[in-house]
Write a protein that holds these residues in place. Sequence first.
Motif, PDB file in Angstrom:
ATOM      1  N   TYR A 190       0.835  -1.206   0.000  1.00 28.88           N
ATOM      2  CA  TYR A 190       0.000   0.000   0.000  1.00 28.88           C
ATOM      3  C   TYR A 190       0.871   1.257   0.000  1.00 28.88           C
ATOM      4  N   VAL A 191       1.871   1.258   0.887  1.00 29.06           N
ATOM      5  CA  VAL A 191       2.717   2.440   1.058  1.00 29.06           C
ATOM      6  C   VAL A 191       3.478   2.751  -0.225  1.00 29.06           C
ATOM      7  N   ALA A 192       4.074   1.722  -0.828  1.00 29.44           N
ATOM      8  CA  ALA A 192       4.861   1.932  -2.043  1.00 29.44           C
ATOM      9  C   ALA A 192       3.990   2.488  -3.177  1.00 29.44           C
ATOM     10  N   ILE A 193       2.826   1.890  -3.362  1.00 31.78           N
ATOM     11  CA  ILE A 193       1.906   2.371  -4.405  1.00 31.78           C
ATOM     12  C   ILE A 193       1.453   3.791  -4.089  1.00 31.78           C
ATOM     13  N   GLY A 194       1.209   4.071  -2.804  1.00 30.90           N
ATOM     14  CA  GLY A 194       0.773   5.396  -2.400  1.00 30.90           C
ATOM     15  C   GLY A 194       1.808   6.464  -2.698  1.00 30.90           C
ATOM     16  N   ILE A 195       3.084   6.162  -2.451  1.00 33.54           N
ATOM     17  CA  ILE A 195       4.154   7.125  -2.734  1.00 33.54           C
ATOM     18  C   ILE A 195       4.182   7.490  -4.213  1.00 33.54           C
ATOM     19  N   VAL A 196       4.154   6.467  -5.059  1.00 35.92           N
ATOM     20  CA  VAL A 196       4.197   6.702  -6.509  1.00 35.92           C
ATOM     21  C   VAL A 196       2.957   7.476  -6.961  1.00 35.92           C
ATOM     22  N   ALA A 197       1.785   7.096  -6.451  1.00 39.49           N
ATOM     23  CA  ALA A 197       0.533   7.745  -6.862  1.00 39.49           C
ATOM     24  C   ALA A 197       0.517   9.215  -6.466  1.00 39.49           C
ATOM     25  N   LEU A 198       0.984   9.527  -5.259  1.00 35.82           N
ATOM     26  CA  LEU A 198       1.017  10.926  -4.819  1.00 35.82           C
ATOM     27  C   LEU A 198       2.037  11.731  -5.613  1.00 35.82           C
ATOM     28  N   ARG A 199       3.150  11.092  -5.968  1.00 37.19           N
ATOM     29  CA  ARG A 199       4.147  11.789  -6.804  1.00 37.19           C
ATOM     30  C   ARG A 199       3.558  12.106  -8.171  1.00 37.19           C
ATOM     31  N   VAL A 200       2.854  11.154  -8.759  1.00 39.95           N
ATOM     32  CA  VAL A 200       2.224  11.378 -10.065  1.00 39.95           C
ATOM     33  C   VAL A 200       1.144  12.456  -9.960  1.00 39.95           C
ATOM     34  N   ALA A 201       0.451  12.492  -8.807  1.00 40.94           N
ATOM     35  CA  ALA A 201      -0.632  13.468  -8.620  1.00 40.94           C
ATOM     36  C   ALA A 201      -0.123  14.892  -8.457  1.00 40.94           C
TER      37      ALA A 201
ATOM     38  N   ALA B 297       5.513  13.190  -0.852  1.00 43.86           N
ATOM     39  CA  ALA B 297       4.789  11.962  -1.198  1.00 43.86           C
ATOM     40  C   ALA B 297       5.091  10.848  -0.201  1.00 43.86           C
ATOM     41  N   VAL B 298       6.367  10.711   0.182  1.00 42.02           N
ATOM     42  CA  VAL B 298       6.749   9.678   1.153  1.00 42.02           C
ATOM     43  C   VAL B 298       6.053   9.928   2.488  1.00 42.02           C
ATOM     44  N   ASN B 299       6.151  11.156   2.979  1.00 43.57           N
ATOM     45  CA  ASN B 299       5.559  11.476   4.285  1.00 43.57           C
ATOM     46  C   ASN B 299       4.045  11.301   4.288  1.00 43.57           C
ATOM     47  N   HIS B 300       3.383  11.763   3.241  1.00 41.29           N
ATOM     48  CA  HIS B 300       1.918  11.704   3.223  1.00 41.29           C
ATOM     49  C   HIS B 300       1.408  10.293   2.945  1.00 41.29           C
ATOM     50  N   SER B 301       2.171   9.499   2.212  1.00 45.05           N
ATOM     51  CA  SER B 301       1.777   8.095   2.041  1.00 45.05           C
ATOM     52  C   SER B 301       1.892   7.354   3.366  1.00 45.05           C
ATOM     53  N   PHE B 302       3.001   7.586   4.097  1.00 42.78           N
ATOM     54  CA  PHE B 302       3.161   6.990   5.423  1.00 42.78           C
ATOM     55  C   PHE B 302       1.986   7.379   6.324  1.00 42.78           C
ATOM     56  N   ALA B 303       1.665   8.674   6.318  1.00 42.08           N
ATOM     57  CA  ALA B 303       0.635   9.183   7.236  1.00 42.08           C
ATOM     58  C   ALA B 303      -0.767   8.767   6.825  1.00 42.08           C
ATOM     59  N   ALA B 304      -1.026   8.659   5.518  1.00 46.84           N
ATOM     60  CA  ALA B 304      -2.367   8.287   5.050  1.00 46.84           C
ATOM     61  C   ALA B 304      -2.659   6.821   5.337  1.00 46.84           C
ATOM     62  N   LEU B 305      -1.699   5.922   5.018  1.00 50.59           N
ATOM     63  CA  LEU B 305      -1.948   4.495   5.227  1.00 50.59           C
ATOM     64  C   LEU B 305      -1.977   4.131   6.702  1.00 50.59           C
TER      65      LEU B 305
ATOM     66  N   SER C 292       1.414  16.069   8.618  1.00 53.71           N
ATOM     67  CA  SER C 292       1.684  16.622   7.299  1.00 53.71           C
ATOM     68  C   SER C 292       2.962  17.443   7.332  1.00 53.71           C
ATOM     69  N   THR C 293       3.567  17.608   6.184  1.00 52.53           N
ATOM     70  CA  THR C 293       4.759  18.444   6.067  1.00 52.53           C
ATOM     71  C   THR C 293       4.378  19.898   5.805  1.00 52.53           C
ATOM     72  N   ARG C 294       3.092  20.168   5.671  1.00 50.55           N
ATOM     73  CA  ARG C 294       2.616  21.509   5.351  1.00 50.55           C
ATOM     74  C   ARG C 294       1.637  22.001   6.414  1.00 50.55           C
ATOM     75  N   THR C 295       1.685  23.282   6.692  1.00 48.56           N
ATOM     76  CA  THR C 295       0.779  23.870   7.680  1.00 48.56           C
ATOM     77  C   THR C 295      -0.678  23.686   7.286  1.00 48.56           C
ATOM     78  N   ASP C 296      -0.967  23.793   5.994  1.00 51.08           N
ATOM     79  CA  ASP C 296      -2.344  23.667   5.503  1.00 51.08           C
ATOM     80  C   ASP C 296      -2.712  22.231   5.144  1.00 51.08           C
ATOM     81  N   SER C 297      -1.868  21.268   5.543  1.00 50.68           N
ATOM     82  CA  SER C 297      -2.123  19.854   5.266  1.00 50.68           C
ATOM     83  C   SER C 297      -2.368  19.637   3.767  1.00 50.68           C
ATOM     84  N   ILE C 298      -3.303  18.793   3.399  1.00 48.27           N
ATOM     85  CA  ILE C 298      -3.568  18.498   1.989  1.00 48.27           C
ATOM     86  C   ILE C 298      -4.123  19.721   1.262  1.00 48.27           C
ATOM     87  N   GLY C 299      -4.703  20.644   2.000  1.00 48.27           N
ATOM     88  CA  GLY C 299      -5.217  21.870   1.398  1.00 48.27           C
ATOM     89  C   GLY C 299      -4.135  22.712   0.754  1.00 48.27           C
ATOM     90  N   TYR C 300      -2.872  22.478   1.100  1.00 42.06           N
ATOM     91  CA  TYR C 300      -1.758  23.236   0.511  1.00 42.06           C
ATOM     92  C   TYR C 300      -1.735  23.080  -1.007  1.00 42.06           C
TER      93      TYR C 300
END
Length: 490
Positions: free
Chosen positions: A194-205, A212-220, A226-234
């Motif tokens: 899941y994590v590996a696919i998530g990293i690639v998918a977020l990078r493509v997105a 992508a690595v941090n948010h895939s770890f945190a999502a799964l 998040s690495t951003r103050t506004d989270s995914i809203g950034y």
Amino acid sequence: MRYHQLLRQRYRAIFGYTGLVCFISGLTILAPLLALIFYPEELSLAWGLLLPGLGMALVGLLLWKELAPKKSVSLTLPEGAVIVVLSWIVAISIGTIPFITIQDLTFTQAIFESTSGWTTTGLSVVDVTQASHLILLFRSTIELAGGAGLAIITLSALAGPSGSGLSSAEGRSDQLAPNVRRSGKLVLSLYSGYVAIGIVALRVAGMGWFDAVNHSFAALSTGGFSTRTDSIGYWDSPAVEAVTIVLMLFGTLSFVTGYLLLTGKFKAVIRNGEIRLQALMIPLCALLLLLGVTTGLYPTLEKAIRVAIFETVTALSTTGFSTVGYGDWNSFGWLVMIPLMLIGGGSGSTAGGIKQHRIYVLYRALIWEVRRMLLPKSAVTEPDAWQGEQRQFLSDAKIRQIALFVFLYLLVFGIGSSITAAYGYPLKDSLFEYASTLGTVGLSIGVTAADAPTGLLWVQSIGMFLGRLEFFTVFVGILQMVRDVPVPVR
């Protein structure tokens, strides 16, 4: 005398297996150091991770090699609870060191951040704009390990029946395979995939590799750091939000359900009570938010729909990512979000909360009780619920245990919310924040902050710990240790 000798042998095994968990936790703390390949300018900060990680790993390895029995022994549920409670306390305690040494947090703030990470809550007192790459990756990595469950990680290294007490103590009694060790390895394989696919998918997105690595770890892990103050809203990106929603849903699925889905056993997935509950709640609550909140707040219908769906999924999955703030939401929106955070994700998943299976069981029990009132007294009936490929008949004892758990959960929620309100916060803010805390969600309306009262941060830390390990595990583990303390003979 014979009892004390037996107790000594059992605790040698307990400390030995706790050592194994500590060894793996130490490696988890060391793992972010791999990022120095890409960020060599942060080499001077490495000692803040190296010393606690290496020390914990070495001590854990020594305990495992010296105290663990050569032949695997079966652990009872209370013994498994002792290991789980000890392991999590040690991991959280050692996990404070990088936050103190690198991020310069106070002890209370560091305990809070470490607890939030290991329990996959995602509430934070760290200013991510001032944090190093090592700290950001460290936070996401401990969420990843905490989501898999320290017990599950340990199962992949244990042979024989010894792991069954561990998995049950962490509330993960469902197995993918008859053998506990093989089941643990299958869980880790699924999780890693899941994590590996998530990293690639977020990078493509549209995310960069580090994000992508941090948010895939945190999502799964349904963690939410998040690495951003506004989270995914950034990113304000439909593609990023869509990928994140899929990852959050996979995180909230039990590993058994995920395995059935990937192996094409769709019939077993569809009749699963948790899946049916999700299929009802997500569209219904998203529609309620759309009509009652987001349509009147955001400039376009597309944005309103995106916000309604994303915030519903992030609350129910207990992930805690967000695309907007909640300060301008009306009370109806908060009224929808709070029950979602309390219910939480699937049993045997990385999510927190009461768990959807318990809610479904109580619903089935209610329907059964109403029907039984209409049947002749001589009629024999028993409610049932599907979980995975198994049809479970629900005994009165099972229903009573679940009802007691829900009562205890709501009682702690009430106490925690009351204490938060006693610090001067509005009642609705207090209810929202402690629902997020106890459900290990991570959504915040501003109560959680670096300058929050020390007592409040400790109350939240305790709530995150209880919410992640589930109350009975903590109580059983502590009571077992207290009972086993030798009483001096006078």
